[in-house]
Design a protein around this motif. Structure first.
Motif, mmCIF file in Angstrom:
data_model
loop_
_atom_site.group_PDB
_atom_site.id
_atom_site.type_symbol
_atom_site.label_atom_id
_atom_site.label_comp_id
_atom_site.label_asym_id
_atom_site.label_seq_id
_atom_site.Cartn_x
_atom_site.Cartn_y
_atom_site.Cartn_z
ATOM 1 N N ASP A 1 0.840 -1.395 0.009
ATOM 2 C CA ASP A 1 0.006 -0.037 0.108
ATOM 3 C C ASP A 1 0.877 1.158 0.134
ATOM 4 O O ASP A 1 0.716 2.239 -0.711
ATOM 5 C CB ASP A 1 -0.958 0.233 1.124
ATOM 6 N N ARG B 1 2.491 1.751 -3.406
ATOM 7 C CA ARG B 1 1.673 2.227 -4.299
ATOM 8 C C ARG B 1 1.303 3.622 -4.381
ATOM 9 O O ARG B 1 1.458 4.492 -5.140
ATOM 10 C CB ARG B 1 0.397 1.378 -4.210
ATOM 11 N N ARG B 2 1.301 4.050 -3.068
ATOM 12 C CA ARG B 2 1.027 5.540 -2.759
ATOM 13 C C ARG B 2 2.179 6.314 -3.072
ATOM 14 O O ARG B 2 2.097 7.357 -3.835
ATOM 15 C CB ARG B 2 0.697 5.877 -1.394
ATOM 16 N N LYS B 3 3.304 5.975 -2.803
ATOM 17 C CA LYS B 3 4.646 6.838 -3.052
ATOM 18 C C LYS B 3 4.639 6.858 -4.566
ATOM 19 O O LYS B 3 5.228 7.877 -5.096
ATOM 20 C CB LYS B 3 5.641 6.273 -2.414
ATOM 21 N N GLN C 1 2.585 6.257 -7.135
ATOM 22 C CA GLN C 1 1.631 7.328 -7.768
ATOM 23 C C GLN C 1 2.026 8.658 -7.767
ATOM 24 O O GLN C 1 1.812 9.398 -8.822
ATOM 25 C CB GLN C 1 0.364 6.811 -7.144
#
Length: 246
Positions: free
Chosen positions: A69, A72-74, A76
């Motif tokens: 998770d 994925r955030r970093k 994006q």
């Protein structure tokens, strides 16, 4: 000395983006309550995959699901902010270098600590994906550089022995990984200074970018050779220490 395959790192080697990556990482870690300065980040993370970075600089007890998770955030955030810049960020001379290697029948692979989505983002953004017949990303390895695993997998995918591969890298960790894999390397001083790269085991030459590399015999162009120098002791020439690094 001739090689039948070239293996390229990506960040800092194909695309001049390492400083941008560090900016995104330090901002992201600060947002998690784990601030780190740029120098410390460079020293502790070069060559590592996201799971290693997050467990080292954020929390050692992160679960695999939490790692997925956070990664994925970093990533994006990175892609969103780097997308408008990517077309202008190829390392100088890259496209001409790849085209010449392709014409010479050299097999080429990318071996990067980045994930597959980021890898495709960069290769497609630079319009160079067609040159590479194999990709090895963070999803394919258990350990990041300087472990040689990533380069050995790339050689296996290309169907060539390690000693027939020449690696292009921008970091000491990547150069060590290439040496441990039994491969020679070319160091690009896009991220680290020439002094930090010159003289490392297996390094044939250090250059500021691809315009300073002569494919025929892999000798540095005359304007980059140190006056009176016969190389760095590893079988090749070296970029002149003290010259401006990109």
């Amino acid at each position: 000395m001739s090689f039948s395959a070239y293996i390229f790192d990506m960040d800092g080697t194909l695309v001049d983006n390492m400083g941008f990556h560090v900016t995104i990482w330090t901002e992201f870690l600060a947002s998690l309550g784990a601030p780190v300065d740029r120098e410390t980040f460079y020293r502790r993370t070069v060559g590592k995959v996201n799971a290693e970075i997050l467990r080292d600089l954020y929390r050692a007890d992160l679960s695999d699901a939490e790692i997925e998770d956070l990664s994925r955030r970093k990533e994006q955030l990175y892609r969103q902010r780097f997308a408008p810049l990517i077309a202008q960020k190829a390392v100088p001379g890259l496209r001409e270098f790849l085209q010449k290697a392709h014409q010479d029948g050299i097999s080429m692979a990318v071996a990067t600590s980045a994930g597959l989505e980021n890898t495709r983002f960069i290769l497609e953004g630079l319009n160079i994906a067609a040159y590479f017949s194999a990709l090895v990303t963070s999803e394919d390895v258990r350990r990041g550089k300087p472990d040689p695993e990533i380069f050995l997998i790339a050689a296996q995918k290309l169907g060539v022995p390690p000693e027939a591969c020449l690696v292009f890298e921008d970091s000491p960790a990547g150069l060590e990984a290439a040496h441990r894999a039994g491969m020679r390397s070319v160091a690009l001083s896009t991220t680290f200074t020439p002094d930090q790269l010159t003289g490392r085991p297996g390094v044939l030459l250090v250059a500021p970018d691809y315009t300073a590399i002569d494919l025929d015999g892999l000798k540095p162009c005359a304007r980059w050779a140190a006056p009176g120098s016969e190389g760095n002791g590893n079988g090749g020439g070296a970029f002149r220490p003290g010259a401006p690094a990109r």
